[in-house]
Design an enzyme around this catalytic site. Sequence first.
Site, PDB file in Angstrom:
ATOM      1  N   GLU A 281       8.684  -5.176 -12.531  1.00  0.00           N
ATOM      2  CA  GLU A 281       7.888  -5.395 -11.325  1.00  0.00           C
ATOM      3  C   GLU A 281       7.795  -6.890 -11.013  1.00  0.00           C
ATOM      4  O   GLU A 281       7.937  -7.723 -11.914  1.00  0.00           O
ATOM      5  CB  GLU A 281       6.455  -4.878 -11.564  1.00  0.00           C
ATOM      6  CG  GLU A 281       6.182  -3.493 -11.030  1.00  0.00           C
ATOM      7  CD  GLU A 281       5.937  -3.476  -9.517  1.00  0.00           C
ATOM      8  OE1 GLU A 281       6.417  -4.374  -8.794  1.00  0.00           O
ATOM      9  OE2 GLU A 281       5.250  -2.553  -9.061  1.00  0.00           O
ATOM     10  N   ASP A 282       7.490  -7.206  -9.766  1.00  0.00           N
ATOM     11  CA  ASP A 282       7.249  -8.601  -9.406  1.00  0.00           C
ATOM     12  C   ASP A 282       5.844  -9.028  -9.807  1.00  0.00           C
ATOM     13  O   ASP A 282       5.635 -10.093 -10.378  1.00  0.00           O
ATOM     14  CB  ASP A 282       7.488  -8.842  -7.903  1.00  0.00           C
ATOM     15  CG  ASP A 282       6.747  -7.847  -7.007  1.00  0.00           C
ATOM     16  OD1 ASP A 282       6.110  -6.893  -7.511  1.00  0.00           O
ATOM     17  OD2 ASP A 282       6.819  -8.010  -5.774  1.00  0.00           O
TER      18      ASP A 282
ATOM     19  N   ASP B  81      -1.255  -6.287  -9.667  1.00  0.00           N
ATOM     20  CA  ASP B  81      -2.469  -6.737  -8.995  1.00  0.00           C
ATOM     21  C   ASP B  81      -3.604  -5.799  -9.419  1.00  0.00           C
ATOM     22  O   ASP B  81      -4.149  -5.935 -10.503  1.00  0.00           O
ATOM     23  CB  ASP B  81      -2.164  -6.718  -7.491  1.00  0.00           C
ATOM     24  CG  ASP B  81      -3.253  -7.314  -6.628  1.00  0.00           C
ATOM     25  OD1 ASP B  81      -3.749  -8.387  -6.955  1.00  0.00           O
ATOM     26  OD2 ASP B  81      -3.594  -6.697  -5.598  1.00  0.00           O
TER      27      ASP B  81
ATOM     28  N   PHE C 294      -2.959 -14.996  -2.877  1.00  0.00           N
ATOM     29  CA  PHE C 294      -1.762 -14.303  -2.404  1.00  0.00           C
ATOM     30  C   PHE C 294      -0.569 -15.249  -2.511  1.00  0.00           C
ATOM     31  O   PHE C 294      -0.574 -16.335  -1.950  1.00  0.00           O
ATOM     32  CB  PHE C 294      -1.941 -13.815  -0.963  1.00  0.00           C
ATOM     33  CG  PHE C 294      -0.845 -12.864  -0.571  1.00  0.00           C
ATOM     34  CD1 PHE C 294      -0.903 -11.528  -0.960  1.00  0.00           C
ATOM     35  CD2 PHE C 294       0.250 -13.301   0.147  1.00  0.00           C
ATOM     36  CE1 PHE C 294       0.119 -10.648  -0.640  1.00  0.00           C
ATOM     37  CE2 PHE C 294       1.283 -12.426   0.484  1.00  0.00           C
ATOM     38  CZ  PHE C 294       1.209 -11.097   0.090  1.00  0.00           C
TER      39      PHE C 294
ATOM     40  N   ARG D 213      10.936 -14.264   0.630  1.00  0.00           N
ATOM     41  CA  ARG D 213      11.502 -13.747  -0.632  1.00  0.00           C
ATOM     42  C   ARG D 213      12.530 -14.712  -1.207  1.00  0.00           C
ATOM     43  O   ARG D 213      12.761 -14.750  -2.412  1.00  0.00           O
ATOM     44  CB  ARG D 213      12.179 -12.391  -0.401  1.00  0.00           C
ATOM     45  CG  ARG D 213      11.226 -11.276  -0.008  1.00  0.00           C
ATOM     46  CD  ARG D 213      11.950  -9.944  -0.110  1.00  0.00           C
ATOM     47  NE  ARG D 213      11.272  -8.867   0.608  1.00  0.00           N
ATOM     48  CZ  ARG D 213      10.282  -8.125   0.104  1.00  0.00           C
ATOM     49  NH1 ARG D 213       9.840  -8.365  -1.106  1.00  0.00           N
ATOM     50  NH2 ARG D 213       9.736  -7.157   0.816  1.00  0.00           N
TER      51      ARG D 213
HETATM   52  P1  XMP Z   1      -1.142  -3.165  -7.168  1.00  0.00           P
HETATM   53  O1  XMP Z   1      -2.465  -3.513  -6.547  1.00  0.00           O
HETATM   54  O2  XMP Z   1      -0.759  -1.752  -6.962  1.00  0.00           O
HETATM   55  O3  XMP Z   1      -0.191  -4.052  -6.311  1.00  0.00           O
HETATM   56  O4  XMP Z   1      -1.053  -3.621  -8.615  1.00  0.00           O
HETATM   57  C1  XMP Z   1       1.107  -4.265  -6.589  1.00  0.00           C
HETATM   58  C2  XMP Z   1       1.812  -4.631  -5.317  1.00  0.00           C
HETATM   59  O5  XMP Z   1       0.962  -5.385  -4.429  1.00  0.00           O
HETATM   60  C3  XMP Z   1       1.682  -6.403  -3.807  1.00  0.00           C
HETATM   61  N1  XMP Z   1       1.045  -7.697  -4.092  1.00  0.00           N
HETATM   62  C4  XMP Z   1       1.494  -8.887  -3.703  1.00  0.00           C
HETATM   63  N2  XMP Z   1       2.584  -9.228  -3.006  1.00  0.00           N
HETATM   64  N3  XMP Z   1       1.963 -11.497  -3.154  1.00  0.00           N
HETATM   65  C5  XMP Z   1       2.814 -10.528  -2.747  1.00  0.00           C
HETATM   66  O6  XMP Z   1       3.814 -10.863  -2.113  1.00  0.00           O
HETATM   67  C6  XMP Z   1       0.835 -11.245  -3.856  1.00  0.00           C
HETATM   68  O7  XMP Z   1       0.099 -12.157  -4.211  1.00  0.00           O
HETATM   69  C7  XMP Z   1       0.597  -9.853  -4.146  1.00  0.00           C
HETATM   70  N4  XMP Z   1      -0.401  -9.228  -4.812  1.00  0.00           N
HETATM   71  C8  XMP Z   1      -0.082  -7.908  -4.748  1.00  0.00           C
HETATM   72  C9  XMP Z   1       3.081  -6.301  -4.364  1.00  0.00           C
HETATM   73  O8  XMP Z   1       3.869  -5.606  -3.447  1.00  0.00           O
HETATM   74  C10 XMP Z   1       2.967  -5.509  -5.631  1.00  0.00           C
HETATM   75  O9  XMP Z   1       4.107  -4.750  -5.982  1.00  0.00           O
HETATM   76 MG    MG Z   2       5.274  -6.890  -0.381  1.00  0.00          MG
END
Ligand code: XMP
Ligand code: MG
Length: 182
Positions: A102-103, A106, A155, A168
């Site tokens: 994963e990237d 959150d 963010f 990206r």
């Molecule tokens: P959850 O809340 O499910 O979120 O853990 C995971 C997804 O939320 C997006 N996300 C971000 N994307 N910058 C981003 O570009 C951020 O700071 C950020 N925080 C959450 C992301 O798509 C991730 O897979």
């Molecule tokens: Mg996104």
Amino acid sequence: MVAVGNDIQEKLISEAEIQEKVKELGKRISGDYGDAENLIVVGILKGAIIFLSDLVREITIPINLDFMAVSSYGTNIHSSGAVRILKDLEVDIEDKHVLIVEDIVDTGLTLKYLLENLKSRSPKSVKTCTLLDKPERRTVGVKVDYNGFNIPDRFVVGYGLDYAERYRNLPYIGVLKPKAYE
Ligand code: XMP
Ligand code: MG
């Protein structure tokens, strides 16, 4: 010429720091899986692709690559917790070792959903790897086996992460200037 970095207010993690961390993670993953056969690395589209493409070149054991795309219902910035599969795996993971890449984690809702979904397919094991983690934001418990960096609740974009599909291609992780949201 318009440069993508012009909208960045602050660089949080540099290219060099990312590359060093990716090498370290690749080494750990290679060592941990060792001679285990059938490791399937699952990249989560689209955010993880830059990280994934660097990471797999630091993994020295044989792997298979596959991808999933999921969307969380919600706004650009906050996910709502309901997750939908937009693209599923092509391979069967039954009896295979799976590493989800994963990237960012959150709230943890996306990863929790992915873990439950993939575990229901009877893999030999499922582990998780993320470049970034925002531990303060967690609302559900998920185990992150490999984490690149903990970051504050801001963010971020770059190195695969987007705002409205932009940024990206930025080679580092940065925080956007407020005007970029307008
Ligand atoms: P959850 O809340 O499910 O979120 O853990 C995971 C997804 O939320 C997006 N996300 C971000 N994307 N910058 C981003 O570009 C951020 O700071 C950020 N925080 C959450 C992301 O798509 C991730 O897979
Ligand atoms: Mg996104």
